[in-house]
Design an enzyme around this catalytic site. Structure first.
Site, PDB file in Angstrom:
ATOM      1  CE  LYS A 142      -3.528  -2.542  -0.246  1.00 55.98           C
ATOM      2  NZ  LYS A 142      -4.668  -2.973   0.520  1.00 55.98           N
TER       3      LYS A 142
HETATM    4  C1  LIG Z   1      -5.669  -4.032   0.947  1.00 52.12           C
HETATM    5  C2  LIG Z   1      -7.091  -3.680   1.045  1.00 52.12           C
HETATM    6  C3  LIG Z   1      -7.827  -3.904   2.220  1.00 52.12           C
HETATM    7  C4  LIG Z   1      -7.300  -4.694   3.375  1.00 52.12           C
HETATM    8  O1  LIG Z   1      -6.155  -4.164   3.933  1.00 52.12           O
HETATM    9  P1  LIG Z   1      -5.337  -5.013   5.016  1.00 52.12           P
HETATM   10  O2  LIG Z   1      -4.523  -3.957   5.728  1.00 52.12           O
HETATM   11  O3  LIG Z   1      -4.490  -5.966   4.261  1.00 52.12           O
HETATM   12  O4  LIG Z   1      -6.297  -5.663   5.920  1.00 52.12           O
HETATM   13  C5  LIG Z   1      -9.123  -3.440   2.275  1.00 52.12           C
HETATM   14  N1  LIG Z   1      -9.688  -2.813   1.227  1.00 52.12           N
HETATM   15  C6  LIG Z   1      -9.030  -2.599   0.079  1.00 52.12           C
HETATM   16  C7  LIG Z   1      -9.713  -1.885  -1.033  1.00 52.12           C
HETATM   17  C8  LIG Z   1      -7.709  -3.058  -0.061  1.00 52.12           C
HETATM   18  O5  LIG Z   1      -7.072  -2.892  -1.225  1.00 52.12           O
END
Ligand SMILES: *Cc1c(COP(=O)(O)O)cnc(C)c1O
Length: 380
Positions: free
Chosen positions: A182
């Site tokens: 991310k």
């Molecule tokens: C990555 C992601 C999540 C979940 O994030 P985590 O920190 O891995 O739990 C939720 N929503 C979207 C749109 C994502 O891309």
């Protein structure tokens, strides 16, 4: 040249910060976490930030905190990572998907109202790729039906809405992800931002076993620190000071990382604009995190394209497989192929290219040359 899809950007600062925590003797949630929360809240421009162990946990806690339960319906998009919908299911509620608009790949604002019933309690808004949804319009709809809004800003750390405010600052419950791919990362991690004084305590209690600190404060009165009261069957969703130390360092360079991603996006745009493919729409009035750079291959075969890219050792990915195509959501919620024509059409030819701060100019050029080679050969 081997180019991975989305490696994290970790520098000496992160390594130093983590080493310091490891030497400090305090590894779990403590002062570093509080520092990270304060700095994140300040960066976003919001009253409170609550650190948790993932965005998934953040979404679930927010849904719980606003009382989502069995029998409720929550509106969201099928064009998202499954965590957005799973967390709704975990509350006993039904995710009610609304198709996306073909320009931004965000939820189609024109199609929300027709899905609202008396069981609808909330809308979970996903800012696809870091491109904010139109929160003015969504707030108007939510207000007129008395719905709560939760923002899934997993992609949008550092993005700004059209009014220039940062995603997470305008008062909705907003959930961020610090997963390794991310915009900024703590390895695993997440954050909830909010301005709501009433919900902040509830979220903190649910984050850690349902333990109330207030009771503890009342009791100790400066004498004992071992006493606590459990006021709810809470969860174990806290982050750690190790992750928080990483987060503090990453936050310092977030704006720079997003700027660098923007440069890469503009480079891709410039060099791909003459091909017969659909490029990413970028709202010029918004600041974007550029978490993703998806292109749509139009008449080229996407699956074949990915195989060719693998042969040239370039990593790509697909965001997302619409959730109505997933066996679980078909079985549990009755969704089927064909329910969301726009999401399914976009899914069919979309592919995300590498976009991260440490991507070198020569790698960007290699990616462009390779794409042109593949598409032109296939075109003949
Ligand atoms: C990555 C992601 C999540 C979940 O994030 P985590 O920190 O891995 O739990 C939720 N929503 C979207 C749109 C994502 O891309």
């Amino acid at each position: 040249m081997k180019i991975p899809f989305a490696p994290p950007y970790i520098a000496d600062g992160e390594i130093r910060a983590v080493t310091e925590v490891l030497k400090s003797g305090w590894l779990s949630m403590g002062y570093k976490t509080r520092e990270f929360e304060e700095k994140f809240a300040e960066y976003i421009g919001v009253k409170y930030a609550i650190a948790v162990n993932s965005c998934t946990s953040a979404l679930f806690l927010c849904l719980k905190a606003i009382g989502i339960k069995k029998g409720d319906e929550v509106i969201t998009t099928p064009f998202t990572f499954v965590a957005t919908a799973n967390t709704i299911v975990h509350c006993g509620a039904k995710p009610v998907f609304v198709d996306i608009d073909e320009k931004t790949y965000n939820i189609d604002l024109e199609k929300i109202e027709e899905k609202i019933t008396e069981r609808t309690k909330a809308i979970v808004v996903v800012h696809y790729g870091g491109q904010p949804s139109d929160m003015n319009k969504i707030s108007k709809i939510a207000d007129s039906y008395g719905l709560r809004i939760i923002e899934d800003a997993a992609h949008a750390t550092g993005s700004c809405y059209e009014n220039g405010k940062r995603v997470g600052s305008i008062g909705n419950l907003t959930c961020f992800s610090f997963y390794a791919t991310k915009p900024m990362t703590t390895g695993e991690g997440g954050m909830i931002t909010l301005n709501d004084d009433a919900l902040v305590e509830r979220l903190k209690i649910l984050r850690l076993h349902g333990i109330s600190k207030d009771a503890w404060k009342r009791y100790i009165d400066g004498k004992a620190s071992w006493y606590y009261e459990v006021v709810d069957a809470g969860y174990k969703f806290n982050t750690t000071d190790v992750n928080a130390a990483l987060g503090i360092e990453q936050l310092k360079k977030l704006d720079w990382m997003n700027e660098r991603r923007k440069e890469i996006a503009l480079f891709y745009d410039e060099h791909l604009k003459d091909l017969d493919i659909i490029l990413l729409y970028m709202n010029p009035k918004m600041k974007l995190s550029f978490h993703l750079y998806p292109i749509r291959l139009n008449k080229y075969n996407r699956d074949k394209f990915i195989i060719e890219m693998v042969k040239k050792e370039i990593g790509t990915s697909v965001h997302f497989i619409p959730l109505n195509l997933m066996p679980y959501y078909q079985k549990a919620c009755g969704y089927k192929k064909g329910d969301f024509p726009v999401a399914e059409k976009v899914f069919k030819d979309i592919v995300s290219l590498p976009i991260y701060p440490q991507l070198k100019d020569e790698e960007m050029r290699y990616i462009i040359t390779t794409i042109k080679d593949i598409l032109e050969v296939e075109h003949e």
